[in-house]
Write a protein that holds these residues in place. Structure first.
Motif, PDB file in Angstrom:
ATOM      1  N   SER A  52      -3.929   0.031  -4.062  1.00 52.26           N
ATOM      2  CA  SER A  52      -3.678   0.961  -2.994  1.00 52.26           C
ATOM      3  C   SER A  52      -3.924   2.441  -3.722  1.00 52.26           C
ATOM      4  O   SER A  52      -3.065   2.663  -4.621  1.00 52.26           O
ATOM      5  N   GLY A  53      -4.685   3.092  -2.906  1.00 56.97           N
ATOM      6  CA  GLY A  53      -4.848   4.559  -3.206  1.00 56.97           C
ATOM      7  C   GLY A  53      -5.820   4.906  -4.291  1.00 56.97           C
ATOM      8  O   GLY A  53      -5.999   6.205  -4.253  1.00 56.97           O
ATOM      9  N   ASP A  54      -6.321   3.861  -4.892  1.00 55.84           N
ATOM     10  CA  ASP A  54      -7.416   4.144  -5.805  1.00 55.84           C
ATOM     11  C   ASP A  54      -8.810   4.279  -4.973  1.00 55.84           C
ATOM     12  O   ASP A  54      -8.975   3.480  -4.162  1.00 55.84           O
ATOM     13  N   ASN A  71     -15.216   6.336  -3.626  1.00 56.57           N
ATOM     14  CA  ASN A  71     -15.032   6.707  -2.000  1.00 56.57           C
ATOM     15  C   ASN A  71     -16.217   6.317  -1.416  1.00 56.57           C
ATOM     16  O   ASN A  71     -16.663   7.022  -0.614  1.00 56.57           O
ATOM     17  N   VAL A 107      -7.658   5.703  -9.984  1.00 59.05           N
ATOM     18  CA  VAL A 107      -7.271   6.787  -8.898  1.00 59.05           C
ATOM     19  C   VAL A 107      -8.729   7.495  -8.311  1.00 59.05           C
ATOM     20  O   VAL A 107      -9.134   7.829  -7.254  1.00 59.05           O
ATOM     21  N   SER A 150      -6.905  11.035 -14.428  1.00 62.12           N
ATOM     22  CA  SER A 150      -6.775   9.833 -13.563  1.00 62.12           C
ATOM     23  C   SER A 150      -7.696   8.607 -13.682  1.00 62.12           C
ATOM     24  O   SER A 150      -8.225   8.177 -13.005  1.00 62.12           O
TER      25      SER A 150
END
Lengths: 115, 108
Positions: free
Chosen positions: A27-29, A51, A95, A101
């Motif tokens: 979650s969030g990556d 993304n 991330v 990150s």
């Protein structure tokens, strides 16, 4: 548990067939990476998505393709399978792509056996 | 080109100390990772070095010298469960460049 899920865990198929491996990142990556690891071999980087966009490409064969969907899960498609494609396929997520990150969290892998 | 070198295999004795070296030549450098991978399992994160020097985390320490393109992973008080492959990876220009890994065999 890294938080990265991969399905299926095992896959047995015949030469010439096509398979799809699935990965859900933590979650969030936003970044997803695909790796191939043959028996007693190192990790071979295949491809990275960030993304939804392809970010980097490694030693990925033309028979292989991948995509990342709007919900950030990713699929790796392997077609015209050969015996040499038998391997562990790992998905990893991070991330982002900036410094600090970049730690990658790996899923448990999909073991593909081509007979 | 991009190149990362690690010894293929090392053997050590339970309770002892072992140092696994990693040398790299990459077009850019943002940091260096060490991962542990047990046979048939996923790699797991051990350490991340950005600046020169030693980072200690329990029985494991990692050292970096950016000017020499060199890092090592130091494992103390070796346990049988430390038998695994240890992977060095360099963060270079928005990608991770992976070494082939060092297989560490621990003997009683």
């Amino acid at each position: 548990d890294s938080g990265v899920t991969q399905t299926p865990k095992h896959l047995i198929t015949a030469t010439g067939q096509r398979v799809t491996l699935r990965c859900s990142p933590r979650s969030g990556d936003l970044s997803v990476y695909w790796y191939q690891q043959s028996l007693d071999q190192g990790l071979q980087f295949l491809i990275q998505y960030y993304n939804g966009e392809e970010r980097a490409k490694g030693n990925i064969l033309e028979r292989f393709s991948a995509q990342q969907f709007p919900d950030l899960h990713s699929e790796l498609n392997l077609s015209s399978l050969e015996l040499g494609d038998s391997a562990l396929y790992f998905c990893a997520s991070s991330v982002g792509t900036s410094v600090g990150s970049y730690e990658q969290y790996f899923g448990p892998g999909t073991r593909l056996t081509v007979t | 080109g991009q190149n990362i070198d690690q010894p293929t295999e090392m053997t050590a004795t339970e309770g002892a100390i072992v140092q696994i070296n990693c040398t790299y030549q990459t077009s850019g450098f943002n940091g260096l990772f060490w991962y542990q991978q047990h046979a048939g399992e996923a790699p797991t994160f051990l350490s991340y070095n950005v600046l020169d020097g030693l980072e200690e985390k329990g029985r494991f320490s990692s050292f970096l010298s950016r000017s020499k393109g060199y890092s090592y992973l130091l494992l103390k008080e070796l346990q049988m469960k430390d038998s695994a492959s240890y992977l060095c990876a360099v963060h270079s220009n928005y990608q991770l460049i992976w070494g082939a890994g060092t297989k560490l065999i621990i003997k009683p």
